[in-house]
Design an enzyme around this catalytic site. Structure first.
Site, short mmCIF file in Angstrom:
data_model
loop_
_atom_site.label_atom_id
_atom_site.label_comp_id
_atom_site.label_asym_id
_atom_site.label_seq_id
_atom_site.Cartn_x
_atom_site.Cartn_y
_atom_site.Cartn_z
N PRO A 101 0.88 -1.20 0.05
CA PRO A 101 -0.25 0.01 -0.13
C PRO A 101 0.89 1.19 -0.01
O PRO A 101 2.01 1.37 0.68
CB PRO A 101 -0.84 -0.09 1.23
N ALA A 123 0.29 5.18 0.06
CA ALA A 123 -0.69 6.68 0.08
C ALA A 123 -0.10 7.64 -0.91
O ALA A 123 1.18 7.82 -0.74
CB ALA A 123 -0.85 6.96 1.41
N CYS A 162 1.22 2.12 10.12
CA CYS A 162 1.52 3.76 9.74
C CYS A 162 2.28 4.67 10.97
O CYS A 162 1.78 4.40 12.24
CB CYS A 162 0.11 4.27 9.44
N LYS A 203 -1.23 -5.26 8.67
CA LYS A 203 0.06 -4.89 8.09
C LYS A 203 0.83 -4.36 9.46
O LYS A 203 0.33 -3.40 9.81
CB LYS A 203 0.07 -4.07 6.94
N ASN A 260 8.20 -7.63 4.41
CA ASN A 260 8.52 -6.39 3.43
C ASN A 260 9.50 -5.61 4.01
O ASN A 260 10.04 -5.55 5.11
CB ASN A 260 7.09 -5.49 3.63
N GLY A 261 10.13 -4.77 3.08
CA GLY A 261 11.08 -3.89 3.60
C GLY A 261 12.45 -3.90 2.60
O GLY A 261 13.14 -4.94 2.66
N ASP A 262 12.64 -2.82 1.94
CA ASP A 262 13.95 -2.48 1.02
C ASP A 262 14.10 -3.41 -0.04
O ASP A 262 15.24 -3.79 -0.33
CB ASP A 262 15.20 -2.58 2.20
N GLY A 302 7.37 -1.95 -1.87
CA GLY A 302 6.97 -0.79 -1.66
C GLY A 302 7.63 0.36 -2.82
O GLY A 302 7.29 0.56 -3.76
N ARG A 303 8.54 1.13 -1.87
CA ARG A 303 9.16 2.36 -2.64
C ARG A 303 9.57 2.05 -4.08
O ARG A 303 9.40 2.80 -4.84
CB ARG A 303 9.97 3.05 -1.72
C1 FMN Z 1 5.06 7.38 0.22
C2 FMN Z 1 4.55 6.30 0.95
C3 FMN Z 1 3.09 5.66 1.16
C4 FMN Z 1 2.95 4.76 2.11
N1 FMN Z 1 1.72 4.48 2.47
C5 FMN Z 1 1.23 3.29 3.27
C6 FMN Z 1 -0.11 3.07 3.47
O1 FMN Z 1 -1.10 3.66 2.97
N2 FMN Z 1 -0.29 1.81 4.11
C7 FMN Z 1 0.69 1.02 4.65
O2 FMN Z 1 0.50 0.20 5.33
N3 FMN Z 1 2.09 1.27 4.47
C8 FMN Z 1 2.13 2.42 3.68
N4 FMN Z 1 3.65 2.94 3.42
C9 FMN Z 1 4.76 1.84 3.77
C10 FMN Z 1 4.77 0.70 2.68
O3 FMN Z 1 3.74 0.14 2.35
C11 FMN Z 1 6.03 -0.39 3.01
O4 FMN Z 1 5.79 -0.90 4.37
C12 FMN Z 1 7.33 0.49 3.33
O5 FMN Z 1 7.77 1.47 2.46
C13 FMN Z 1 8.66 -0.52 3.22
O6 FMN Z 1 8.63 -1.18 2.23
P1 FMN Z 1 9.83 -0.74 0.77
O7 FMN Z 1 11.24 -0.76 1.75
O8 FMN Z 1 9.39 -1.80 -0.03
O9 FMN Z 1 9.22 0.64 0.63
C14 FMN Z 1 4.04 3.57 2.71
C15 FMN Z 1 5.36 4.26 2.41
C16 FMN Z 1 5.65 5.21 1.38
C17 FMN Z 1 7.03 5.60 1.32
#
Ligand code: FMN
Length: 304
Positions: A16, A18, A100, A139, A200-202, A224-225
């Site tokens: 997810p 946002a 969050c 989550k 999840n993460g990185d 995610g990112r």
């Molecule tokens: C811009 C942005 C928006 C996010 N929005 C949500 C969200 O709506 N719900 C949620 O559970 N996590 C949200 N996250 C967290 C991501 O889902 C994810 O857990 C986090 O970025 C780590 O994963 P990654 O390293 O692959 O980015 C958001 C993260 C970012 C950077």
């Protein structure tokens, strides 16, 4: 692999995000192989009888992206139960945000604040599970800070309360998005639970995703990112970035309710991160119509 009765075709999941997960973006991730798509979080407080049609229009889920998890955030179980009734018609799975870290939400006791109030978390999740036939998931993060890592306890509580799967961002709240992701805790959570666990993460590449699955033993991996810049991170075939961007715009024009040049320009700029060009790609933000953004992308020259 199944979450409740929902079949998940592969092990890669779109997180997810946002402000990023518009319909066209989600569809492009799906076309590139994401097996499960999460919507961005929806604040359950804003869903009432009046607004439920608006939420449906805002999320604008297409059959082509299914299975889709709709994520909710709130700390009030009655509010969440009402929200479930509003989204269950179009959600395949419904997820509770327990990760969050935005201050506004933490102050209201929502998101990761629930990691510090386990009786409340349990009562919320039990009510959510009771309220619908659809699978409920959650989550989480691994804990509040290094002294309070409770991912395993929280995971067990959630499993006992009836969630069908759990995703876990391997950082504490205190870490925010900095520092290392803790693979050991994710592995321990997976070992202790019987439900599907999503790590999840990185994850920056498809191969990172496979490595995370292997190291943690988790069932699925969530990105995610990196997907913001590379919706094609869900596979390792070579891609033509320009074609991907043009496909995004095509999907946006065809499916998105908002038709906002600002939103399209944001996505184009993000996806151009790895496109080598001498142009200053920030200029895309100055373009005021979607057809002109398309022309701009078409004219971009890639450098070797
Ligand atoms: C811009 C942005 C928006 C996010 N929005 C949500 C969200 O709506 N719900 C949620 O559970 N996590 C949200 N996250 C967290 C991501 O889902 C994810 O857990 C986090 O970025 C780590 O994963 P990654 O390293 O692959 O980015 C958001 C993260 C970012 C950077």
């Amino acid at each position: 692999m199944k979450i409740g009765t929902v079949e998940i075709p592969n092990r890669f999941v779109l997180a997810p995000l946002a402000g990023i997960s518009c319909t066209a973006f989600r569809m492009l991730c799906k076309e590139n192989g994401a097996g499960l798509i999460y919507t961005q979080m929806i604040d359950a407080d804003i869903i009432s009888e009046k607004t439920s049609e608006k939420v449906k229009q805002f999320l604008n889920i297409q059959d082509a992206e299914r299975p889709v998890t709709v994520q909710l955030i709130s700390s009030e179980k009655n509010v969440l139960v009402k929200a479930i009734q509003a989204v269950e018609e179009f959600a395949d799975i419904i997820d509770l945000n327990v990760g969050c870290i935005e201050e506004d939400y933490l102050q209201k006791g929502c998101g990761a604040a629930l990691l510090k109030d386990l009786p409340k978390l349990e009562s919320i999740v039990r009510a959510m599970v009771k309220a619908t036939e659809k699978p409920i998931t959650a989550k989480i993060r691994i804990g509040w800070d290094n002294q309070h890592i409770n991912g395993v306890t929280v995971g067990q509580l959630l499993e006992n309360a009836g969630v069908s799967a759990l995703s876990i961002h391997g950082r504490t709240v205190d870490q925010g998005y900095a520092g290392k992701v803790n693979w050991t805790i994710m592995k321990q959570v997976k070992e202790k639970l019987h439900i599907l666990v999503i790590a999840n993460g990185d994850v920056k590449t498809y191969r990172d995703g496979l490595a995370l699955l292997q190291k943690t033993g988790c069932d699925l991996v969530m990105i995610g990112r990196e997907s913001q810049h590379c919706p094609w991170v869900f596979h390792e075939k070579p891609v033509d970035i320009k074609q991907q961007i043009l496909r995004f715009i095509e999907l946006y024009e065809q499916y998105e309710n908002r038709q906002s040049p600002v939103e399209v320009a944001d996505h184009v700029f993000w996806m151009l991160r790895d496109f080598k060009t001498s142009e200053d790609t920030k200029k895309v933000h100055l373009i005021q119509t979607i057809p002109r953004i398309k022309r701009y992308v078409n004219r971009l020259q890639q450098e070797q």
